[in-house]
Design an enzyme around this catalytic site. Structure first.
Site, PDB file in Angstrom:
ATOM      1  N   ASP A 136       0.854  -1.184   0.000  1.00 27.70           N
ATOM      2  CA  ASP A 136       0.000   0.000   0.000  1.00 27.70           C
ATOM      3  C   ASP A 136       0.891   1.236   0.000  1.00 27.70           C
ATOM      4  O   ASP A 136       1.674   1.442   0.926  1.00 27.70           O
ATOM      5  CB  ASP A 136      -0.898  -0.033   1.246  1.00 27.70           C
ATOM      6  CG  ASP A 136      -1.798   1.187   1.325  1.00 27.70           C
ATOM      7  OD1 ASP A 136      -2.438   1.501   0.312  1.00 27.70           O
ATOM      8  OD2 ASP A 136      -1.844   1.828   2.389  1.00 27.70           O
ATOM      9  N   THR A 176      -3.194   5.046  -3.948  1.00 32.71           N
ATOM     10  CA  THR A 176      -2.110   5.810  -3.297  1.00 32.71           C
ATOM     11  C   THR A 176      -0.769   5.575  -3.985  1.00 32.71           C
ATOM     12  O   THR A 176       0.091   6.452  -3.978  1.00 32.71           O
ATOM     13  CB  THR A 176      -1.996   5.425  -1.811  1.00 32.71           C
ATOM     14  OG1 THR A 176      -1.992   4.001  -1.700  1.00 32.71           O
ATOM     15  CG2 THR A 176      -3.151   5.979  -1.010  1.00 32.71           C
ATOM     16  N   THR A 177      -0.590   4.384  -4.581  1.00 30.24           N
ATOM     17  CA  THR A 177       0.650   4.111  -5.327  1.00 30.24           C
ATOM     18  C   THR A 177       0.575   4.790  -6.690  1.00 30.24           C
ATOM     19  O   THR A 177       1.521   5.449  -7.124  1.00 30.24           O
ATOM     20  CB  THR A 177       0.867   2.594  -5.504  1.00 30.24           C
ATOM     21  OG1 THR A 177       0.686   1.956  -4.237  1.00 30.24           O
ATOM     22  CG2 THR A 177       2.246   2.286  -6.018  1.00 30.24           C
ATOM     23  N   ASP A 211      -8.957  -0.181   2.652  1.00 34.08           N
ATOM     24  CA  ASP A 211      -8.949   0.285   1.261  1.00 34.08           C
ATOM     25  C   ASP A 211     -10.243  -0.093   0.548  1.00 34.08           C
ATOM     26  O   ASP A 211     -10.806   0.702  -0.208  1.00 34.08           O
ATOM     27  CB  ASP A 211      -7.749  -0.312   0.497  1.00 34.08           C
ATOM     28  CG  ASP A 211      -6.475   0.488   0.745  1.00 34.08           C
ATOM     29  OD1 ASP A 211      -6.515   1.352   1.635  1.00 34.08           O
ATOM     30  OD2 ASP A 211      -5.456   0.249   0.072  1.00 34.08           O
TER      31      ASP A 211
END
Length: 533
Positions: free
Chosen positions: A66, A99-100, A400
């Site tokens: 994550d 988020t990546t 998530d």
């Protein structure tokens, strides 16, 4: 002898040159530092992405892919690189997923900026042009999206599964996705869909068992076992009271001592203590309470041994040490108010439930309350895992998935995944670049090329040839196949919608918007000034 040459009016050229080069050096330094952060987590993008093992200073180890978690725990020193950490955190707050992706996109855009700056374009011109590109990209994404209905549970589960497929717990996505969807829909208030608060979903991590044992509880779960040895462990038709006072002998204020010199006085003290506690227990019995929740006390025992003995006798189940921060959640679930003094401990201030029981779960014991009357819009999830690393990652992945469902509730539209939206944006922005002139033409082209980093990285992490894959994907989209994407399971370009790889529109639009804002901020910086703090 020749006269000396006058040096009047000659400007020192070297000084001017020096001033000009500094902003360029600072800009390049910032871009290089931010790109290094982006490259560090690029390999963890997508379902075939690698995981990172993070070792904290105290020796604790965690395994995750994550982006927000990796960057939060990474020791970043450069101020520009810290901006990318903040960017990932902002995406986590706004959308909860991607988020990546947002950091990888930012890194590619910075690389594009570097090339444009080398061509001699002004940073402000690039910054303004990138803002127009971002607006156009969001427009393209919105046109691509398909609207969804909240009662279409299957579609919501597909989006949650896509989010879980890139995590360590991808094998259990068929179990965790429905749990996430049901939990969010349970806490969503009709008419207030935009304000879904994930604090109303309590995720409890319990070591032992496997991820398959994770369950959704429509009620309340307390991680501590019930107090008392002879107290009942199961109560039907429970009357529940939540108290904020202690059932133990009162203490003196401040640090005063009471010195008892003879046995008669000692007996009197014990007798008074017994009478005081008995009075409280009688009031509890009179109100008809048979389940007592006691808030954690800092100063003394919330329930003394003597009080516990009396409560056991009146067949009352006691849960001690309810944390102060959990009180709001408990009140919302039970639809009651905490009772602060004995005078207010009456039958009308109690709440009712069908069943309160102590259940074993692995090595732990829980107190579970179900069938609550007038229950508030809250829900509890007991997350299980065989070891600490798996359990932590399962809880993160579940968060998530909950965020993805929340995004769909907020903005009811979804788009396909697998690099398809990025290639579509790249193609359409490249077409726009042909129609505009001046600096915009260069910037639109560079922005379009930068977006291809997502499909390229997906292919690279899946062990495919990135150049051949992206070229074929571009070709398929040029022929009008808007849902063609990289299928990492089959290692080919397929209709990604048929594979049920979908994601919320909000995740992609916020990633593009937030990445562009960060890049604009980095471009505008032309000096770093250190201060004495």
């Amino acid at each position: 002898m020749a006269p000396k040459a006058k040096s009047v009016g000659i400007k020192p050229k070297a000084q001017t040159f020096k001033d000009k080069s500094k902003p360029t050096d600072v800009r390049l330094s910032n871009i290089q530092a931010a790109k290094a952060v982006s490259d560090a987590i690029r390999t963890s993008l997508g379902p075939r992405g690698m995981d990172k093992m993070i070792q904290a200073g105290n020796g604790e180890v965690s395994i995750t892919n994550d982006g927000a978690t990796i960057l939060k725990q990474m020791n970043v020193l450069h101020p520009a690189a810290k901006m990318l950490v903040e960017l990932s955190r902002a995406q986590d707050v706004e959308a909860g997923d991607g988020t990546t992706s947002v950091v990888v996109i930012a890194g590619a855009l910075l690389e594009a900026c570097e090339k444009l700056l080398q061509k001699g374009l002004h940073p402000t011109a690039i910054s303004d042009s990138f803002q127009r590109c971002s607006n156009k990209a969001v427009e393209i994404l919105t046109q691509m999206s398909t609207p969804i209905e909240l009662n279409d549970r299957e579609t919501l589960i597909k989006s949650a599964s896509t989010s879980l497929n890139s995590k360590v717990v991808s094998q259990q996505s068929s179990l965790l996705a429905p749990i996430a969807v049901d939990a969010v829909l349970k806490v969503t208030e009709p008419g207030k869909e935009t304000a879904v608060d994930l604090k109303n979903i309590k995720v409890i991590s319990s070591l032992g068992g496997t991820i398959e044992d994770t369950e959704l509880v429509d009620g309340l779960v307390f991680t501590s076992r019930s107090a008392g040895t002879n107290a009942p462990k199961r109560i039907e038709k429970a009357k529940i009271g939540l108290i904020q006072f202690c059932i133990s002998a009162p203490k003196t204020d401040m640090d005063h001592n009471v010195i008892v010199s003879d046995y008669a006085a000692m007996d009197r003290v014990l007798k008074e203590e017994r009478t005081y506690i008995l009075n409280i227990v009688k009031q509890i019995k009179k109100a008809g309470c048979n389940v007592l929740l006691v808030q954690k006390s800092i100063l003394r025992d919330a329930v003394s041994d003597l009080a516990q003995h009396f409560l056991d006798k009146i067949k009352c189940l006691v849960v001690k040490d309810v944390e102060r921060e959990d009180i709001e959640f408990v009140c919302k679930t039970l639809h009651c108010r905490p009772i602060a003094s004995l005078d207010h401990f009456t039958a009308e201030n109690l709440s009712s439930a069908d069943l309160v029981e102590e259940v074993s779960s692995g090595t732990n014991k829980f107190v579970k309350i179900t069938g609550i009357q007038n229950q508030g819009r809250t829900v509890s999830i007991i997350c299980r895992g065989s070891n600490k690393l798996v359990l932590e990652e399962a809880a993160r992945s579940l968060h998530d998935a909950l965020c993805v469902v929340r995004c769909l509730v907020k903005k009811r539209a979804q788009i396909v995944g697998g690099g398809a939206p990025e290639i579509e944006m790249a193609l359409q922005l490249a077409a726009v670049a042909q129609t505009v002139e001046g600096v915009d033409a260069y910037c639109f082209r560079a922005f379009a090329d930068a977006l291809e980093v997502i499909p390229s990285t997906l292919a690279e992490n899946a062990g495919l040839n990135p150049i051949a894959t992206v070229t074929e994907l571009r070709n398929r989209h040029a022929q009008g196949e808007k849902t063609a994407g990289i299928n990492v399971r089959k290692g080919a370009i397929t209709d990604i919608l048929a594979e049920n790889v979908v994601q919320p529109l909000l995740v992609s639009t916020s990633a593009i918007t937030l990445a562009t804002e960060t890049i604009r901020s980095i471009l505008k910086i032309d000096d770093i000034v250190n201060t004495f703090s």
